[in-house]
Design a protein around this motif. Structure first.
Motif, PDB file in Angstrom:
ATOM      1  N   SER A   1       0.828  -1.209   0.000  1.00 47.91           N
ATOM      2  CA  SER A   1       0.000   0.000   0.000  1.00 47.91           C
ATOM      3  C   SER A   1       0.866   1.264   0.000  1.00 47.91           C
ATOM      4  CB  SER A   1      -0.947   0.000   1.204  1.00 47.91           C
ATOM      5  OG  SER A   1      -0.226  -0.054   2.424  1.00 47.91           O
ATOM      6  N   LYS A   2       1.950   1.235   0.757  1.00 47.01           N
ATOM      7  CA  LYS A   2       2.838   2.400   0.786  1.00 47.01           C
ATOM      8  C   LYS A   2       3.527   2.607  -0.559  1.00 47.01           C
ATOM      9  CE  LYS A   2       4.084   3.096   5.632  1.00 47.01           C
ATOM     10  NZ  LYS A   2       5.197   3.192   6.601  1.00 47.01           N
ATOM     11  N   LEU A   3       3.962   1.509  -1.180  1.00 48.00           N
ATOM     12  CA  LEU A   3       4.591   1.630  -2.497  1.00 48.00           C
ATOM     13  C   LEU A   3       3.608   2.178  -3.520  1.00 48.00           C
ATOM     14  CD1 LEU A   3       6.798  -1.590  -2.846  1.00 48.00           C
ATOM     15  CD2 LEU A   3       7.587   0.776  -2.937  1.00 48.00           C
TER      16      LEU A   3
ATOM     17  N   HIS B   1      -9.013  -5.878  15.691  1.00 47.10           N
ATOM     18  CA  HIS B   1      -8.498  -4.699  14.989  1.00 47.10           C
ATOM     19  C   HIS B   1      -9.404  -4.257  13.836  1.00 47.10           C
ATOM     20  CE1 HIS B   1      -4.775  -4.899  17.228  1.00 47.10           C
ATOM     21  NE2 HIS B   1      -4.644  -6.180  16.911  1.00 47.10           N
ATOM     22  N   ALA B   2     -10.659  -4.669  13.887  1.00 48.19           N
ATOM     23  CA  ALA B   2     -11.579  -4.335  12.793  1.00 48.19           C
ATOM     24  C   ALA B   2     -11.750  -2.835  12.620  1.00 48.19           C
ATOM     25  CB  ALA B   2     -12.937  -4.993  13.038  1.00 48.19           C
ATOM     26  N   HIS B   3     -11.628  -2.086  13.713  1.00 49.24           N
ATOM     27  CA  HIS B   3     -11.827  -0.633  13.635  1.00 49.24           C
ATOM     28  C   HIS B   3     -10.549   0.121  13.263  1.00 49.24           C
ATOM     29  CE1 HIS B   3     -15.978  -0.433  14.917  1.00 49.24           C
ATOM     30  NE2 HIS B   3     -15.720  -1.251  15.914  1.00 49.24           N
ATOM     31  N   ASP B   4      -9.406  -0.570  13.261  1.00 53.42           N
ATOM     32  CA  ASP B   4      -8.146   0.104  12.933  1.00 53.42           C
ATOM     33  C   ASP B   4      -8.099   0.417  11.445  1.00 53.42           C
ATOM     34  OD1 ASP B   4      -7.583  -0.341  15.542  1.00 53.42           O
ATOM     35  OD2 ASP B   4      -6.082  -1.897  15.199  1.00 53.42           O
ATOM     36  N   THR B   5      -7.839   1.653  11.097  1.00 54.77           N
ATOM     37  CA  THR B   5      -7.788   2.043   9.690  1.00 54.77           C
ATOM     38  C   THR B   5      -6.485   2.722   9.314  1.00 54.77           C
ATOM     39  OG1 THR B   5      -8.872   4.158  10.217  1.00 54.77           O
ATOM     40  CG2 THR B   5     -10.288   2.336   9.531  1.00 54.77           C
ATOM     41  N   SER B   6      -5.564   2.824  10.246  1.00 61.01           N
ATOM     42  CA  SER B   6      -4.313   3.521   9.956  1.00 61.01           C
ATOM     43  C   SER B   6      -3.362   2.644   9.161  1.00 61.01           C
ATOM     44  CB  SER B   6      -3.636   3.962  11.261  1.00 61.01           C
ATOM     45  OG  SER B   6      -2.377   4.534  10.988  1.00 61.01           O
ATOM     46  N   LEU B   7      -2.805   3.176   8.136  1.00 58.19           N
ATOM     47  CA  LEU B   7      -1.761   2.497   7.367  1.00 58.19           C
ATOM     48  C   LEU B   7      -0.377   2.982   7.765  1.00 58.19           C
ATOM     49  CD1 LEU B   7      -3.213   2.434   3.751  1.00 58.19           C
ATOM     50  CD2 LEU B   7      -2.815   0.486   5.235  1.00 58.19           C
ATOM     51  N   GLY B   8      -0.338   3.844   8.759  1.00 59.38           N
ATOM     52  CA  GLY B   8       0.945   4.415   9.131  1.00 59.38           C
ATOM     53  C   GLY B   8       1.256   5.612   8.253  1.00 59.38           C
ATOM     54  N   GLU B   9       2.403   6.183   8.439  1.00 62.18           N
ATOM     55  CA  GLU B   9       2.775   7.348   7.657  1.00 62.18           C
ATOM     56  C   GLU B   9       3.158   6.950   6.246  1.00 62.18           C
ATOM     57  OE1 GLU B   9       5.869   9.348   9.644  1.00 62.18           O
ATOM     58  OE2 GLU B   9       4.714   9.793  11.440  1.00 62.18           O
ATOM     59  N   THR B  10       2.688   7.712   5.281  1.00 58.48           N
ATOM     60  CA  THR B  10       3.107   7.513   3.904  1.00 58.48           C
ATOM     61  C   THR B  10       3.944   8.708   3.499  1.00 58.48           C
ATOM     62  OG1 THR B  10       1.091   8.576   3.103  1.00 58.48           O
ATOM     63  CG2 THR B  10       1.053   6.185   3.319  1.00 58.48           C
ATOM     64  N   ARG B  11       5.013   8.433   2.806  1.00 56.20           N
ATOM     65  CA  ARG B  11       5.884   9.536   2.411  1.00 56.20           C
ATOM     66  C   ARG B  11       6.486   9.230   1.050  1.00 56.20           C
ATOM     67  NH1 ARG B  11      11.061   7.652   3.742  1.00 56.20           N
ATOM     68  NH2 ARG B  11      11.067   5.925   5.204  1.00 56.20           N
ATOM     69  N   GLU B  12       6.860  10.237   0.376  1.00 54.14           N
ATOM     70  CA  GLU B  12       7.447  10.054  -0.945  1.00 54.14           C
ATOM     71  C   GLU B  12       8.792   9.347  -0.821  1.00 54.14           C
ATOM     72  OE1 GLU B  12       6.019  10.656  -3.793  1.00 54.14           O
ATOM     73  OE2 GLU B  12       4.243  11.351  -2.752  1.00 54.14           O
TER      74      GLU B  12
ATOM     75  N   TYR C   1      -2.011  -9.050  -3.688  1.00 56.16           N
ATOM     76  CA  TYR C   1      -1.195  -7.847  -3.535  1.00 56.16           C
ATOM     77  C   TYR C   1      -1.200  -6.989  -4.804  1.00 56.16           C
ATOM     78  CZ  TYR C   1       0.199  -9.590   0.967  1.00 56.16           C
ATOM     79  OH  TYR C   1       0.172 -10.037   2.269  1.00 56.16           O
ATOM     80  N   SER C   2      -1.477  -7.601  -5.948  1.00 61.80           N
ATOM     81  CA  SER C   2      -1.673  -6.807  -7.169  1.00 61.80           C
ATOM     82  C   SER C   2      -2.958  -5.996  -7.061  1.00 61.80           C
ATOM     83  CB  SER C   2      -1.744  -7.727  -8.396  1.00 61.80           C
ATOM     84  OG  SER C   2      -0.504  -8.370  -8.617  1.00 61.80           O
ATOM     85  N   ILE C   3      -4.003  -6.616  -6.493  1.00 60.76           N
ATOM     86  CA  ILE C   3      -5.261  -5.891  -6.265  1.00 60.76           C
ATOM     87  C   ILE C   3      -5.030  -4.724  -5.317  1.00 60.76           C
ATOM     88  CG2 ILE C   3      -7.558  -6.057  -5.230  1.00 60.76           C
ATOM     89  CD1 ILE C   3      -7.675  -8.932  -6.275  1.00 60.76           C
ATOM     90  N   VAL C   4      -4.250  -4.981  -4.252  1.00 62.16           N
ATOM     91  CA  VAL C   4      -3.925  -3.908  -3.300  1.00 62.16           C
ATOM     92  C   VAL C   4      -3.164  -2.788  -4.008  1.00 62.16           C
ATOM     93  CG1 VAL C   4      -2.604  -3.326  -1.222  1.00 62.16           C
ATOM     94  CG2 VAL C   4      -3.925  -5.456  -1.308  1.00 62.16           C
ATOM     95  N   ALA C   5      -2.235  -3.185  -4.879  1.00 63.70           N
ATOM     96  CA  ALA C   5      -1.447  -2.190  -5.613  1.00 63.70           C
ATOM     97  C   ALA C   5      -2.350  -1.303  -6.458  1.00 63.70           C
ATOM     98  CB  ALA C   5      -0.416  -2.895  -6.493  1.00 63.70           C
ATOM     99  N   PHE C   6      -3.297  -1.910  -7.175  1.00 65.21           N
ATOM    100  CA  PHE C   6      -4.232  -1.130  -7.983  1.00 65.21           C
ATOM    101  C   PHE C   6      -5.119  -0.258  -7.101  1.00 65.21           C
ATOM    102  CE2 PHE C   6      -3.178  -3.982 -11.472  1.00 65.21           C
ATOM    103  CZ  PHE C   6      -3.290  -3.143 -12.570  1.00 65.21           C
ATOM    104  N   ALA C   7      -5.634  -0.861  -6.013  1.00 63.73           N
ATOM    105  CA  ALA C   7      -6.584  -0.146  -5.169  1.00 63.73           C
ATOM    106  C   ALA C   7      -5.964   1.080  -4.523  1.00 63.73           C
ATOM    107  CB  ALA C   7      -7.141  -1.084  -4.101  1.00 63.73           C
ATOM    108  N   PHE C   8      -4.751   0.936  -3.999  1.00 65.08           N
ATOM    109  CA  PHE C   8      -4.147   2.045  -3.273  1.00 65.08           C
ATOM    110  C   PHE C   8      -3.430   3.036  -4.178  1.00 65.08           C
ATOM    111  CE2 PHE C   8      -5.133  -0.621   0.259  1.00 65.08           C
ATOM    112  CZ  PHE C   8      -5.385   0.280   1.284  1.00 65.08           C
ATOM    113  N   SER C   9      -3.465   2.783  -5.476  1.00 58.73           N
ATOM    114  CA  SER C   9      -2.995   3.813  -6.393  1.00 58.73           C
ATOM    115  C   SER C   9      -4.157   4.694  -6.836  1.00 58.73           C
ATOM    116  CB  SER C   9      -2.327   3.167  -7.621  1.00 58.73           C
ATOM    117  OG  SER C   9      -3.254   2.372  -8.337  1.00 58.73           O
TER     118      SER C   9
END
Length: 216
Positions: free
Chosen positions: A29-31, A94-105, A164-172
């Protein structure tokens, strides 16, 4: 047809384990968010190959031991059930947890570097080690022919890479990311219920095998 039900069950359980948010999910997701879709897809392939490494190691190391040891077979089923129970509890908690952590360039990430990151992330992921050390052989009988093992490897690679390809598409895509945040709670709790049911079945099967071996 004898091996179709366990293969389908293995595929389902692995999908549920793979989609549980964790270290690998975070990396992809970060990538996708910071380096782009191509880099995230390359890392997804690396994760798929990393999973094959663990799956192959599990088959080579455990096949001989499981062949004639019903107690070990029962123990692995029991451990597998326990691990799935842990995953189910983790999903629910952890169903309510939505944080992905910090994202940075991260700047320009080459495809080869992204691939290596995905591969090494999977090799260093404790969840993958535990999964293929216990769950994998909980479903596949020790007398299974070679082609069943090859199908297992294909399932492992396909599930890991596809998810993980689906995740890659989704988070882009920002809209998809927002949808995930909104739907995460009920999705995780549904997964928890399914994993919990399979966990209970595995534990009961393990107890049945252990009792049968003791009586025999």
């Amino acid at each position: 047809m004898e091996f179709l039900p366990p293969l389908l069950t293995l595929a389902l359980v692995q999908v549920l384990a793979v989609v549980s948010p964790g270290q690998s999910f975070l990396v992809i997701s970060k990538l996708a968010l910071s380096a782009g879709r191509a880099a995230a897809l390359s890392a997804s392939i690396g994760m798929g190959l990393g999973s094959i490494v663990w799956a192959t190691a599990a088959m080579v190391g455990l096949a001989v031991a499981l062949k004639n040891d019903q107690w070990l077979y029962a123990a692995l089923k029991f451990c597998g059930g326990g691990y799935l129970g842990y995953l189910a509890a983790s999903h629910w908690r952890h169903a309510h947890d939505t944080s992905l952590g910090e994202t940075r360039e991260t700047g320009n990430v080459t495809l080869s570097r992204a691939f290596l990151q995905g591969f090494l992330t999977q090799l260093a992921n404790p969840k993958v080690v535990i999964f293929f050390g216990s769950i994998f052989f909980a479903f596949i009988p020790p007398h299974a022919p070679t082609w069943v093992s090859l199908v297992c490897l294909i399932i492992v690679f396909f599930n890991e890479t596809l998810w993980y390809s689906i995740v890659a598409f989704a988070f882009s895509i920002r809209k998809s990311q927002n949808f995930y945040y909104r739907a995460k709670t009920w999705m995780d709790r549904m997964m928890a219920l399914i994993l919990g049911a399979i966990s209970l079945k595995l534990i009961l099967d393990a107890l049945r095998i252990a009792i049968g071996s003791f009586e025999g």
